[in-house]
Design a protein around this motif. Structure first.
Motif, PDB file in Angstrom:
ATOM      1  N   SER A 154      -5.552 -71.844   2.402  1.00 29.97           N
ATOM      2  CA  SER A 154      -6.893 -72.081   2.932  1.00 29.97           C
ATOM      3  C   SER A 154      -6.850 -73.291   3.853  1.00 29.97           C
ATOM      4  N   SER A 155      -8.022 -73.718   4.320  1.00 32.13           N
ATOM      5  CA  SER A 155      -8.083 -74.834   5.266  1.00 32.13           C
ATOM      6  C   SER A 155      -9.178 -75.802   4.853  1.00 32.13           C
ATOM      7  N   THR A 156      -8.841 -77.070   4.725  1.00 33.04           N
ATOM      8  CA  THR A 156      -9.818 -78.096   4.404  1.00 33.04           C
ATOM      9  C   THR A 156     -10.451 -78.602   5.692  1.00 33.04           C
ATOM     10  N   VAL A 157     -11.761 -78.450   5.818  1.00 34.82           N
ATOM     11  CA  VAL A 157     -12.464 -78.933   7.012  1.00 34.82           C
ATOM     12  C   VAL A 157     -12.762 -80.411   6.817  1.00 34.82           C
ATOM     13  N   VAL A 158     -12.040 -81.255   7.507  1.00 32.53           N
ATOM     14  CA  VAL A 158     -12.101 -82.688   7.262  1.00 32.53           C
ATOM     15  C   VAL A 158     -13.443 -83.278   7.664  1.00 32.53           C
ATOM     16  N   VAL A 159     -14.114 -82.715   8.660  1.00 34.30           N
ATOM     17  CA  VAL A 159     -15.364 -83.298   9.136  1.00 34.30           C
ATOM     18  C   VAL A 159     -16.402 -83.375   8.031  1.00 34.30           C
ATOM     19  N   CYS A 160     -16.339 -82.476   7.057  1.00 35.91           N
ATOM     20  CA  CYS A 160     -17.278 -82.585   5.945  1.00 35.91           C
ATOM     21  C   CYS A 160     -16.559 -82.500   4.606  1.00 35.91           C
ATOM     22  N   ASP A 161     -15.237 -82.623   4.645  1.00 39.19           N
ATOM     23  CA  ASP A 161     -14.432 -82.684   3.431  1.00 39.19           C
ATOM     24  C   ASP A 161     -14.752 -81.545   2.475  1.00 39.19           C
ATOM     25  N   ASN A 162     -14.897 -80.357   3.022  1.00 38.32           N
ATOM     26  CA  ASN A 162     -15.093 -79.208   2.160  1.00 38.32           C
ATOM     27  C   ASN A 162     -14.214 -78.063   2.639  1.00 38.32           C
ATOM     28  N   THR A 163     -14.343 -76.945   2.021  1.00 38.32           N
ATOM     29  CA  THR A 163     -13.456 -75.834   2.332  1.00 38.32           C
ATOM     30  C   THR A 163     -14.227 -74.708   2.986  1.00 38.32           C
ATOM     31  N   LEU A 164     -13.857 -74.431   4.210  1.00 39.62           N
ATOM     32  CA  LEU A 164     -14.373 -73.256   4.907  1.00 39.62           C
ATOM     33  C   LEU A 164     -13.179 -72.339   5.109  1.00 39.62           C
ATOM     34  N   GLU A 165     -12.972 -71.427   4.193  1.00 36.85           N
ATOM     35  CA  GLU A 165     -11.814 -70.549   4.300  1.00 36.85           C
ATOM     36  C   GLU A 165     -12.021 -69.572   5.438  1.00 36.85           C
ATOM     37  N   ILE A 166     -10.935 -69.044   5.934  1.00 34.82           N
ATOM     38  CA  ILE A 166     -10.987 -68.175   7.096  1.00 34.82           C
ATOM     39  C   ILE A 166     -11.983 -67.050   6.849  1.00 34.82           C
ATOM     40  N   ALA A 167     -13.003 -67.004   7.706  1.00 32.35           N
ATOM     41  CA  ALA A 167     -14.101 -66.059   7.513  1.00 32.35           C
ATOM     42  C   ALA A 167     -13.587 -64.624   7.541  1.00 32.35           C
ATOM     43  N   ARG A 168     -14.263 -63.797   6.756  1.00 36.22           N
ATOM     44  CA  ARG A 168     -14.010 -62.365   6.668  1.00 36.22           C
ATOM     45  C   ARG A 168     -12.711 -62.016   5.951  1.00 36.22           C
ATOM     46  N   ARG A 169     -11.995 -62.988   5.450  1.00 31.42           N
ATOM     47  CA  ARG A 169     -10.803 -62.685   4.650  1.00 31.42           C
ATOM     48  C   ARG A 169     -11.218 -62.662   3.188  1.00 31.42           C
ATOM     49  N   GLU A 170     -10.726 -61.719   2.453  1.00 27.30           N
ATOM     50  CA  GLU A 170     -11.101 -61.573   1.055  1.00 27.30           C
ATOM     51  C   GLU A 170     -10.481 -62.698   0.245  1.00 27.30           C
ATOM     52  N   ASN A 171     -11.233 -63.783   0.093  1.00 26.10           N
ATOM     53  CA  ASN A 171     -10.808 -64.954  -0.670  1.00 26.10           C
ATOM     54  C   ASN A 171      -9.616 -65.676  -0.052  1.00 26.10           C
ATOM     55  N   GLY A 172      -9.199 -65.321   1.153  1.00 24.41           N
ATOM     56  CA  GLY A 172      -8.028 -65.938   1.752  1.00 24.41           C
ATOM     57  C   GLY A 172      -6.751 -65.347   1.173  1.00 24.41           C
ATOM     58  N   PRO A 173      -5.639 -65.408   1.937  1.00 29.82           N
ATOM     59  CA  PRO A 173      -4.363 -64.894   1.426  1.00 29.82           C
ATOM     60  C   PRO A 173      -3.958 -65.627   0.148  1.00 29.82           C
ATOM     61  N   LYS A 174      -3.468 -64.895  -0.815  1.00 34.24           N
ATOM     62  CA  LYS A 174      -3.042 -65.518  -2.061  1.00 34.24           C
ATOM     63  C   LYS A 174      -1.952 -64.678  -2.727  1.00 34.24           C
ATOM     64  N   TYR A 175      -1.261 -65.302  -3.673  1.00 36.78           N
ATOM     65  CA  TYR A 175      -0.219 -64.630  -4.448  1.00 36.78           C
ATOM     66  C   TYR A 175      -0.436 -65.021  -5.906  1.00 36.78           C
ATOM     67  N   THR A 176      -0.545 -64.031  -6.772  1.00 37.34           N
ATOM     68  CA  THR A 176      -0.901 -64.275  -8.169  1.00 37.34           C
ATOM     69  C   THR A 176       0.159 -63.719  -9.107  1.00 37.34           C
ATOM     70  N   VAL A 177       0.450 -64.473 -10.167  1.00 33.87           N
ATOM     71  CA  VAL A 177       1.388 -64.044 -11.206  1.00 33.87           C
ATOM     72  C   VAL A 177       0.681 -64.152 -12.550  1.00 33.87           C
ATOM     73  N   LYS A 178       0.617 -63.069 -13.296  1.00 28.19           N
ATOM     74  CA  LYS A 178      -0.044 -63.071 -14.595  1.00 28.19           C
ATOM     75  C   LYS A 178       0.837 -63.716 -15.661  1.00 28.19           C
ATOM     76  N   HIS A 179       0.190 -64.185 -16.712  1.00 26.87           N
ATOM     77  CA  HIS A 179       0.906 -64.835 -17.821  1.00 26.87           C
ATOM     78  C   HIS A 179       1.430 -63.782 -18.803  1.00 26.87           C
ATOM     79  N   THR A 180       2.409 -63.017 -18.384  1.00 23.32           N
ATOM     80  CA  THR A 180       2.992 -62.001 -19.263  1.00 23.32           C
ATOM     81  C   THR A 180       4.473 -62.278 -19.438  1.00 23.32           C
TER      82      THR A 180
END
Length: 353
Positions: free
Chosen positions: A186-212
């Motif tokens: 994701s991307s931290t928008v420094v001007v307001c110190d919050n997170t505006l993730e890339i619009a229209r992306r489903e939660n932003g690119p991610k990689y998940t591993v379950k606890h199995t």
């Protein structure tokens, strides 16, 4: 109030790059020990391990106490019986001085596999990423049952439109069953110190591993899924440019406000008052606040106003601090979903104008 005390946050959350961002909301020198939890630059990896991750999750069997019972011989006895197919996860450092009671971070079936923080949040992310990157923040929550490490580039990136941001990858996991191990771009928008993730992306690119059991991080798959941190900068820059090119007239802004914050159907006084206050705050941000006003008249200005409101001024659940609520929203992708909802609504308004 936060679920975490100020003392906990000042000793179990590390904050980096303060020369660029300033101190965190919880900073209080009197609550810290000999070391500050704030760093002017990147947080050294060895400090993250020493101060936060110097313990391991220990798997333990669970026993329950059978209340004292009178035997046929007249002797009162009590028993402890093992709970079948269940185990709990305990901090190794808590075992050293364990008294009559000890806190378990979570209880699970035998198929659960804990992901130790040092391996999954430090070593693995180092293997995923290369280059001049540093740890921007790291911390423990809920007595160590949740943890995160955020890695970012050391310098702000400024788009031609004047939007300053810092791309990062956020890695987090838990020992209480609340979070799968996740690496999110994701991307931290420094001007307001919050997170505006890339619009229209489903939660932003991610990689998940379950606890199995048998779970493992496939570095090549993670790299491909995240597409490496610098590609995030290119994507975000292009998205900001598109939003800044999209003009929003005064009429369109008023139509957006009416649609985004509608009055209640029954027009009750309390609901009308709440809507008026929210509309007024959004309008103030859009027109005059430095976090949105420089881009007034564009789609980016609208999304910046909405994002800033949600991050800093929206209502939070009683008993939860705004910082905790925002972190949970970022982890769950709610921040990105809120931005996307607002942008979809704005698109409909602009089509109708």
């Amino acid at each position: 109030m936060s679920r975490e005390t100020l003392n906990w946050l000042n000793n179990n959350v590390l904050v980096g790059f303060t020369e660029k961002r300033g101190t965190a909301w919880h900073y209080k020198k009197s609550e810290q020990g000999e070391e500050s939890n704030h760093y002017p630059g990147a947080i050294p990896v060895e400090d993250v391990i020493r101060r936060l991750f110097d313990w391991e999750p220990v798997e333990s069997e669970i026993y329950i106490r059978i209340p004292p019972q009178l035997t046929p011989s007249g002797v009162t006895t009590e028993r402890y019986v093992k709970v079948r197919d269940r185990k709990c996860i305990i901090r190794s450092d808590y075992l050293t001085n364990a008294g009559a009671e000890i806190n378990a971070m979570g209880t699970f079936s035998e198929g659960y596999a804990p992901h130790p923080y040092r391996e999954w949040l430090v070593n693995n992310i180092a293997n995923i990423l290369d280059g001049d990157l540093g740890i921007g923040s790291a911390g423990l929550l809920r007595d160590g049952a949740r943890a995160w490490v955020q890695v970012e580039v050391p310098d702000n990136i400024v788009t031609p439109e004047g939007v300053a941001f810092r791309p990062h990858i956020l890695a987090y996991t838990s020992f209480d069953g609340s979070l799968a191990t996740t690496y999110r771009r994701s991307s931290t928008v420094v001007v307001c110190d919050n997170t505006l993730e890339i619009a229209r992306r489903e939660n932003g690119p991610k990689y998940t591993v379950k606890h199995t059991k048998g779970s493992a991080l496939k570095i090549s798959n993670a790299r491909e899924a995240l597409n490496i941190i610098y590609q995030s900068a290119d994507d975000f820059t292009a998205q900001v440019a598109r939003l800044c090119r999209t003009e929003v007239s005064d009429k369109a802004w008023r139509m957006f406000l009416s649609a985004y914050v509608p009055y209640p159907e029954n027009r009750n006084k309390r609901g009308m008052s709440i809507a008026d206050r929210k509309r007024g705050e959004l309008n103030r941000l859009y027109m005059w606040d430095d976090r949105a006003a420089p881009w007034q008249g564009t789609a980016y200005g609208v999304i910046a106003a909405v994002n800033t409101f949600n991050h800093h001024y929206s209502a939070v659940r009683k008993g939860t601090s705004r910082a905790d609520a925002n972190m949970n929203k970022i982890i769950k992708g709610q921040m990105a979903a809120d931005d996307r909802e607002a942008l979809d609504l704005l698109d409909k308004v602009l089509t109708a104008v």
